[in-house]
Scaffold this motif. Structure first.
Motif, PDB file in Angstrom:
ATOM      1  N   MET A  80      46.963  22.510 -56.900  1.00  0.00           N
ATOM      2  CA  MET A  80      47.812  23.670 -56.698  1.00  0.00           C
ATOM      3  C   MET A  80      48.487  23.582 -55.334  1.00  0.00           C
ATOM      4  O   MET A  80      47.835  23.309 -54.326  1.00  0.00           O
ATOM      5  CB  MET A  80      47.037  24.980 -56.788  1.00  0.00           C
ATOM      6  CG  MET A  80      47.961  26.194 -56.864  1.00  0.00           C
ATOM      7  SD  MET A  80      47.076  27.749 -56.972  1.00  0.00           S
ATOM      8  CE  MET A  80      46.514  27.899 -55.281  1.00  0.00           C
ATOM      9  N   ASP A  81      49.792  23.776 -55.337  1.00  0.00           N
ATOM     10  CA  ASP A  81      50.593  23.850 -54.118  1.00  0.00           C
ATOM     11  C   ASP A  81      51.201  25.241 -54.024  1.00  0.00           C
ATOM     12  O   ASP A  81      51.574  25.837 -55.037  1.00  0.00           O
ATOM     13  CB  ASP A  81      51.726  22.819 -54.126  1.00  0.00           C
ATOM     14  CG  ASP A  81      51.221  21.392 -54.026  1.00  0.00           C
ATOM     15  OD1 ASP A  81      50.131  21.179 -53.466  1.00  0.00           O
ATOM     16  OD2 ASP A  81      51.917  20.486 -54.518  1.00  0.00           O
ATOM     17  N   SER A  82      51.321  25.733 -52.802  1.00  0.00           N
ATOM     18  CA  SER A  82      51.955  27.022 -52.560  1.00  0.00           C
ATOM     19  C   SER A  82      53.136  26.820 -51.633  1.00  0.00           C
ATOM     20  O   SER A  82      53.097  25.957 -50.750  1.00  0.00           O
ATOM     21  CB  SER A  82      50.942  27.981 -51.923  1.00  0.00           C
ATOM     22  OG  SER A  82      51.572  29.178 -51.506  1.00  0.00           O
ATOM     23  N   PHE A  83      54.197  27.608 -51.831  1.00  0.00           N
ATOM     24  CA  PHE A  83      55.338  27.529 -50.943  1.00  0.00           C
ATOM     25  C   PHE A  83      55.713  28.930 -50.485  1.00  0.00           C
ATOM     26  O   PHE A  83      55.665  29.895 -51.248  1.00  0.00           O
ATOM     27  CB  PHE A  83      56.539  26.829 -51.590  1.00  0.00           C
ATOM     28  CG  PHE A  83      56.597  26.926 -53.086  1.00  0.00           C
ATOM     29  CD1 PHE A  83      55.945  25.993 -53.880  1.00  0.00           C
ATOM     30  CD2 PHE A  83      57.289  27.958 -53.709  1.00  0.00           C
ATOM     31  CE1 PHE A  83      55.987  26.090 -55.271  1.00  0.00           C
ATOM     32  CE2 PHE A  83      57.340  28.065 -55.093  1.00  0.00           C
ATOM     33  CZ  PHE A  83      56.685  27.129 -55.875  1.00  0.00           C
TER      34      PHE A  83
ATOM     35  N   LEU B  91      58.878  32.023 -52.307  1.00  0.00           N
ATOM     36  CA  LEU B  91      57.457  32.337 -52.364  1.00  0.00           C
ATOM     37  C   LEU B  91      56.950  32.105 -53.781  1.00  0.00           C
ATOM     38  O   LEU B  91      57.447  32.713 -54.738  1.00  0.00           O
ATOM     39  CB  LEU B  91      57.209  33.792 -51.959  1.00  0.00           C
ATOM     40  CG  LEU B  91      55.762  34.286 -52.039  1.00  0.00           C
ATOM     41  CD1 LEU B  91      54.865  33.544 -51.050  1.00  0.00           C
ATOM     42  CD2 LEU B  91      55.693  35.791 -51.790  1.00  0.00           C
ATOM     43  N   GLY B  92      55.971  31.237 -53.924  1.00  0.00           N
ATOM     44  CA  GLY B  92      55.424  30.959 -55.241  1.00  0.00           C
ATOM     45  C   GLY B  92      54.410  29.846 -55.193  1.00  0.00           C
ATOM     46  O   GLY B  92      53.872  29.509 -54.128  1.00  0.00           O
ATOM     47  N   LEU B  93      54.152  29.248 -56.357  1.00  0.00           N
ATOM     48  CA  LEU B  93      53.162  28.176 -56.416  1.00  0.00           C
ATOM     49  C   LEU B  93      53.423  27.301 -57.628  1.00  0.00           C
ATOM     50  O   LEU B  93      54.119  27.690 -58.568  1.00  0.00           O
ATOM     51  CB  LEU B  93      51.744  28.740 -56.462  1.00  0.00           C
ATOM     52  CG  LEU B  93      51.358  29.678 -57.600  1.00  0.00           C
ATOM     53  CD1 LEU B  93      50.954  28.926 -58.876  1.00  0.00           C
ATOM     54  CD2 LEU B  93      50.211  30.579 -57.178  1.00  0.00           C
ATOM     55  N   GLN B  94      52.839  26.096 -57.584  1.00  0.00           N
ATOM     56  CA  GLN B  94      52.780  25.248 -58.775  1.00  0.00           C
ATOM     57  C   GLN B  94      51.341  24.821 -58.986  1.00  0.00           C
ATOM     58  O   GLN B  94      50.664  24.367 -58.060  1.00  0.00           O
ATOM     59  CB  GLN B  94      53.663  24.011 -58.676  1.00  0.00           C
ATOM     60  CG  GLN B  94      53.631  23.210 -59.983  1.00  0.00           C
ATOM     61  CD  GLN B  94      54.598  22.041 -60.023  1.00  0.00           C
ATOM     62  OE1 GLN B  94      54.236  20.918 -59.684  1.00  0.00           O
ATOM     63  NE2 GLN B  94      55.835  22.303 -60.445  1.00  0.00           N
ATOM     64  N   LEU B  95      50.899  24.986 -60.228  1.00  0.00           N
ATOM     65  CA  LEU B  95      49.547  24.647 -60.637  1.00  0.00           C
ATOM     66  C   LEU B  95      49.598  23.501 -61.642  1.00  0.00           C
ATOM     67  O   LEU B  95      50.480  23.475 -62.498  1.00  0.00           O
ATOM     68  CB  LEU B  95      48.914  25.882 -61.301  1.00  0.00           C
ATOM     69  CG  LEU B  95      47.554  25.719 -61.962  1.00  0.00           C
ATOM     70  CD1 LEU B  95      46.466  25.588 -60.909  1.00  0.00           C
ATOM     71  CD2 LEU B  95      47.267  26.933 -62.874  1.00  0.00           C
ATOM     72  N   TRP B  96      48.666  22.548 -61.517  1.00  0.00           N
ATOM     73  CA  TRP B  96      48.517  21.494 -62.516  1.00  0.00           C
ATOM     74  C   TRP B  96      47.238  21.767 -63.307  1.00  0.00           C
ATOM     75  O   TRP B  96      46.161  21.955 -62.728  1.00  0.00           O
ATOM     76  CB  TRP B  96      48.426  20.117 -61.871  1.00  0.00           C
ATOM     77  CG  TRP B  96      49.703  19.618 -61.268  1.00  0.00           C
ATOM     78  CD1 TRP B  96      50.846  20.325 -61.045  1.00  0.00           C
ATOM     79  CD2 TRP B  96      49.950  18.292 -60.797  1.00  0.00           C
ATOM     80  NE1 TRP B  96      51.792  19.522 -60.472  1.00  0.00           N
ATOM     81  CE2 TRP B  96      51.268  18.272 -60.294  1.00  0.00           C
ATOM     82  CE3 TRP B  96      49.186  17.134 -60.734  1.00  0.00           C
ATOM     83  CZ2 TRP B  96      51.835  17.120 -59.746  1.00  0.00           C
ATOM     84  CZ3 TRP B  96      49.744  15.982 -60.189  1.00  0.00           C
ATOM     85  CH2 TRP B  96      51.064  15.978 -59.703  1.00  0.00           C
TER      86      TRP B  96
END
Length: 278
Positions: A41-44, A114-119
Motif C-alpha cells: 500500500m502506498d499513500s499520496f 490525497l489518496g492511496l493505492q492498495l495491491w
C-alpha cells in the motif's frame, strides 16, 4: 464481544516510485505474511504537483488486483484492455491484473492530491484470471452516518449500506470520517485480517496515540474501536480480508506463487508474449 488489540504499527516512509512520484510507502515486501491477503500500500498527500505529475507510465502487472482510491485529486489512466478515463475525487479504480495487463496512471495537477493505492494478492486459482477493470464512481460508494462517524463503503457492507462486491477476493474497505474526540466501534469477522490506515489526522487505539500516515494491524477479536485525537478530525481507511495462506513469489509488479511462475512472467515480458487477452 472481544475488542481487537494492536498487533503491529507501521509508520509510512517517504519514497519515490514510477517516473518520479513522491509518496509514502506503507506496506511492502516485509509485511506480506502478517497482512495477508494485502500485499502493498502506498499513500499520496501533496499540494505540490511537482511531487506527482511524472506519474506511472505504462507498466505490467500479473497475479494481483490494484485498488486506487482518491479522496482528492485527479488521475488519468489507460490500459491494454482499451480502457481509459479519469479517476476523480471520491472515486476508485479496482483493476484485476490477472493473467497480465499493461496500464498507466498519470496524476493531474490538483489543489491537493490525497489518496492511496492498495495491491491485493489473488488466490492461486485466480492468478491467471481474465483481466478486468471496475470503475467505482461516487454514486457506487454509499456514505452512512453511524453515530458521530461517517462511513463510506467502497466494498463489502456496513450496517444497511453495500458497496461493490469484488469478484476474485472479497475484501471489505471503508472510508471513515470521525470528528475530533469522537469514537467508532466497527464489528469484524473473526477469521479475517483487519487493519486501518490513518490517512488524515491522528487517532487513539488501545489508549495509544497514533500519528497520521500510520497503519495499524489488529490481533484477533470481534470488533475494533478507534477514537479521533482531541485537536483534529480523523479520517482512516478500514481494510478486512480472509488470508490466503499461500506461498508468494513477488518481483516488482508481479506476484505469483512460485519462482518458476515469476521467472516465466518476466521471460514473457522480454519476449513480448506477456499479454494473454485480446
Amino acid at each position: 464481544m472481544s475488542n481487537r488489540r494492536i498487533a503491529k504499527q507501521i509508520r509510512g516512509q517517504r519514497a519515490v516510485d514510477g517516473a518520479g512520484v513522491h509518496m509514502v510507502r506503507v506496506l511492502g515486501y516485509h509485511d506480506v505474511k502478517e497482512f495477508d491477503p494485502f500485499l502493498m500500500m502506498d499513500s499520496f498527500d501533496s499540494t505540490n504537483p511537482a511531487d506527482y505529475v511524472a506519474g506511472f507510465p505504462m507498466h505490467p502487472h500479473r497475479g494481483i488486483e490494484t485498488v486506487t482510491y482518491l479522496i482528492s485529486g485527479q488521475i488519468d489512466h489507460k490500459d491494454s484492455l482499451g480502457n481509459k478515463g479519469t479517476i476523480n475525487s471520491g472515486e476508485c479504480q479496482w483493476m484485476t491484473a490477472g493473467s497480465g495487463i499493461l496500464h498507466e496512471e498519470m496524476p493531474k495537477p490538483s489543489e491537493r492530491m490525497l489518496g492511496l493505492q492498495l495491491w491485493l494478492n489473488l488466490p492461486r486459482e485466480e492468478k491467471m484470471a481474465d483481466p478486468q477493470y471496475l470503475p467505482i464512481t461516487k454514486d457506487m460508494i454509499p456514505r452512512v452516518q453511524s453515530g458521530n462517524a461517517r462511513v463510506g463503503v467502497l466494498s463489502g457492507s456496513y450496517e444497511d449500506a453495500k458497496g461493490v462486491t469484488p469478484k476474485h477476493i472479497p475484501v471489505t474497505i471503508y472510508d471513515v470520517e470521525l470528528p475530533k474526540e469522537q469514537e467508532i466501534t466497527i464489528p469484524t469477522k473473526a477469521e479475517e485480517t483487519v487493519y486501518i490506515f490513518l490517512i488524515e489526522g491522528g487517532g487513539v487505539v488501545d489508549d495509544q496515540d497514533i500519528p497520521e500516515k500510520t497503519a495499524i494491524l489488529f490481533g484477533k477479536g470481534d470488533e475494533i474501536t478507534v477514537r479521533a485525537a482531541a485537536n483534529k478530525d480523523l479520517r482512516f481507511i478500514y481494510f478486512s480480508g480472509t488470508p490466503l495462506h499461500e506461498p508468494i513469489a513477488w518481483g516488482g509488479p508481479i506476484a505469483m506463487n512460485t519462482q518458476e511462475e515469476l521467472d516465466l512472467a518476466f521471460d514473457e515480458l522480454r519476449r513480448g508474449t506477456f499479454i494473454k487477452h485480446k
